[in-house]
Design a protein around this motif. Structure first.
Motif, PDB file in Angstrom:
ATOM      1  N   GLY A 204       0.803  -1.213   0.000  1.00 50.08           N
ATOM      2  CA  GLY A 204       0.000   0.000   0.000  1.00 50.08           C
ATOM      3  C   GLY A 204       0.838   1.265   0.000  1.00 50.08           C
ATOM      4  N   ALA A 205       0.170   2.402  -0.021  1.00 51.30           N
ATOM      5  CA  ALA A 205       0.845   3.700  -0.107  1.00 51.30           C
ATOM      6  C   ALA A 205       1.696   3.997   1.119  1.00 51.30           C
ATOM      7  CB  ALA A 205      -0.194   4.808  -0.298  1.00 51.30           C
ATOM      8  N   SER A 206       1.437   3.326   2.233  1.00 53.87           N
ATOM      9  CA  SER A 206       2.197   3.606   3.457  1.00 53.87           C
ATOM     10  C   SER A 206       3.537   2.871   3.508  1.00 53.87           C
ATOM     11  CB  SER A 206       1.374   3.221   4.683  1.00 53.87           C
ATOM     12  OG  SER A 206       1.072   1.837   4.676  1.00 53.87           O
ATOM     13  N   PHE A 207       3.817   2.050   2.497  1.00 52.92           N
ATOM     14  CA  PHE A 207       5.055   1.280   2.481  1.00 52.92           C
ATOM     15  C   PHE A 207       6.012   1.847   1.443  1.00 52.92           C
ATOM     16  CE2 PHE A 207       1.661  -1.656   3.820  1.00 52.92           C
ATOM     17  CZ  PHE A 207       2.102  -1.894   5.119  1.00 52.92           C
ATOM     18  N   ASN A 208       7.314   1.722   1.712  1.00 48.87           N
ATOM     19  CA  ASN A 208       8.335   2.346   0.856  1.00 48.87           C
ATOM     20  C   ASN A 208       9.499   1.396   0.589  1.00 48.87           C
ATOM     21  OD1 ASN A 208       7.360   5.343   0.791  1.00 48.87           O
ATOM     22  ND2 ASN A 208       7.286   4.776   2.956  1.00 48.87           N
ATOM     23  N   PRO A 209       9.278   0.306  -0.134  1.00 47.74           N
ATOM     24  CA  PRO A 209      10.372  -0.626  -0.428  1.00 47.74           C
ATOM     25  C   PRO A 209      11.448   0.057  -1.271  1.00 47.74           C
ATOM     26  CG  PRO A 209       8.470  -1.110  -1.807  1.00 47.74           C
ATOM     27  CD  PRO A 209       8.021  -0.073  -0.814  1.00 47.74           C
ATOM     28  N   ASP A 210      12.695  -0.313  -1.046  1.00 47.14           N
ATOM     29  CA  ASP A 210      13.785   0.317  -1.795  1.00 47.14           C
ATOM     30  C   ASP A 210      14.954  -0.656  -1.933  1.00 47.14           C
ATOM     31  OD1 ASP A 210      15.176   2.220  -3.227  1.00 47.14           O
ATOM     32  OD2 ASP A 210      15.969   3.216  -1.462  1.00 47.14           O
TER      33      ASP A 210
END
Length: 480
Positions: A306-312
């Motif tokens: 979802g939008a609250s997650f920030n995989p990198d």
């Protein structure tokens, strides 16, 4: 009337190999030069029935990265009862595993390299605990882990009694994880190149991370080669940054003086493979939740996208290689190796003792797909196509059947026929060089004429031809 077992390479089955492959594990390695080998890998979420693919991207030999396996995870983690990504092969006994990879950030706007708008960003990952590496795990007796039916929101654990609101079934239990890994990327300090080492015994994880020996410049730092050797109940982990020296990181034994060197509760057969994980900060409060079992259980059967997650994180894996340890490597010689963990500084692999048989001296490429590594008359290419084990002579496709009038060849496959060109040929003599092509299959379909018949679906190929008098020999040629 007679016929050969079908030829499963570009050579006659009788010419396949003069001797056994010297090392029974090497054929389980992968140089990632074709997508045909992808079905030979197992996925933990499928093995244990989690119904949640935590890899957003998993490509073999793609046009944007030829000769690589590419992995990009959703937000996920391995810690305590948290279960993340694992692609693996099952290995019994002692082994040496070596893999080389390039670790990068996601592209601008979190894009991935299979996206036409992808623009690579330089430097280490920007999110805490975003790493990729080698991973060994004790198999668990789990096959239906995902709750059925899935509760809304965070489940109650254990499940409410049958007939009560929120009841579900699962065969997962907490405190059962036993694994060990060495990974590279960004650990506890975002935007910093670091390695992480974690050992977990019965669900209790002990980790550390550092920068010893990691190059300062991004161009060199993003390349890492990792190696792990198991002999008996001792495991040693090593790393090599870019083209630098091998560093002996740590050693794991059954009764260590510190928990960072604890050998997990391992049996003889392990799941040995690769992991990627990312973005601890976005999920730890809700899905680790200070070790709450229900919260970790929910993480394991969820895809956090979802939008609250920030995989990198993106890992470009160059190769994955197995071999048996040289007999000169023993638990005693491994115990004599100096360790970066104990010295608190980068500590090079010595040229003597066990060091003479590790590092670059234990990094043999996987056999070519044209080889027959287990000497069963079937090439590694066909074993990849049919899903059999190229390191086990008892594992080979059984594809001939006949009745009084017809010969039928049945070739099982892993839904990857479009990756090869396949020819079915006939000859009246094995001594003859005069082989006639009866049918050809390419990605465009079949080229065949009567009285021969051929068809295929997502799991098998069928070829039928009338039996004729005299001797008849058939072979199947496959080229990538």
């Amino acid at each position: 009337m007679s016929f050969t077992r079908p030829l499963l390479s570009s050579l006659l089955v009788f010419h396949a190999s003069a001797s056994l492959q010297a090392d029974d594990l090497q054929a389980l390695g992968d140089e990632f030069t074709t997508s045909l080998t992808q079905p030979q890998w197992s996925r933990l979420y499928q093995t244990e029935g989690w119904d949640a693919d935590q890899l957003e991207l998993w490509d073999f030999n793609p046009s944007y990265a030829p000769g690589h396996m590419v992995m990009a995870p959703h937000t996920s983690s391995w810690y305590a009862d948290l279960k993340g990504v694992l692609v693996y092969k099952e290995i019994t006994g002692d082994f040496v595993l070596t893999t080389r990879m390039r670790v990068t950030r996601r592209g601008t706007n979190s894009t991935l390299p299979n996206d036409g708008t992808f623009s690579e960003q330089s430097g280490p990952p920007s999110r805490a605990f975003s790493l990729a590496g080698i991973f060994v795990r004790n198999p668990r007796n789990i096959s239906s882990a995902a709750p059925d039916p899935a509760p809304a929101g965070t489940p109650t654990y254990p499940s409410p009694a049958e007939g009560q609101p929120g009841h579900y079934t699962t065969d997962w239990t907490p405190d059962g994880e036993n694994y060990l890994f060495l990974s590279f990327g960004c650990a506890g300090n975002p935007n910093t190149w670091q390695y992480e080492v974690k050992t977990t015994s019965n669900g209790t994880s002990t980790l550390y991370y550092n920068t010893h020996g990691v190059p300062a410049d991004n161009a060199s730092a993003q390349y890492v080669t990792l190696q792990m050797v198991r002999v008996g109940n001792t495991i040693v982990t090593m790393r090599k940054h870019d083209d630098g020296p091998w560093i002996v990181e740590n050693r794991y034994i059954e009764s260590p003086s510190v928990p960072q060197q604890q050998f997990p509760n391992f049996g003889q057969t392990l799941q040995v493979g690769l992991t990627t994980y990312t973005d601890w900060s976005s999920m730890s409060n809700v899905y680790y939740n200070s070790g709450d079992h229900a919260s970790q259980f929910q993480h394991n059967y969820s895809v956090l996208d979802g939008a609250s997650f920030n995989p990198d994180l993106i890992a470009y894996v160059d190769y994955y290689r197995f071999q048996r340890p040289d007999p000169a490597i023993t638990e005693e010689t491994l115990a004599a190796l100096p360790l970066a963990f104990e010295n608190n500084t980068a500590t090079n692999l010595p040229a003597t003792g066990a060091g003479a048989y590790l590092g670059d001296n234990a990094n043999s490429p996987a056999p070519d797909l044209s080889a027959d590594s287990d000497n069963d008359g079937v090439s590694n290419l066909i074993e990849a196509l049919t899903g059999t084990n190229p390191a086990n002579p008892e594992s080979r496709p059984d594809i001939i059947s006949s009745d009084s009038s017809d010969l039928t060849l049945t070739l099982p496959h892993q839904n990857n026929l479009n990756s090869v060109t396949l020819e079915i040929q006939h000859s009246s003599s094995l001594d003859s060089l005069d082989w006639t092509t009866l049918a050809t299959r390419t990605s465009a379909g079949w080229s065949i004429s009567a009285p021969h018949q051929a068809s295929d679906d997502s799991t098998q190929l069928l070829f039928t031809t009338p039996l004729t008098s005299g001797e008849n020999f058939y072979r199947i040629l496959v080229t990538p």
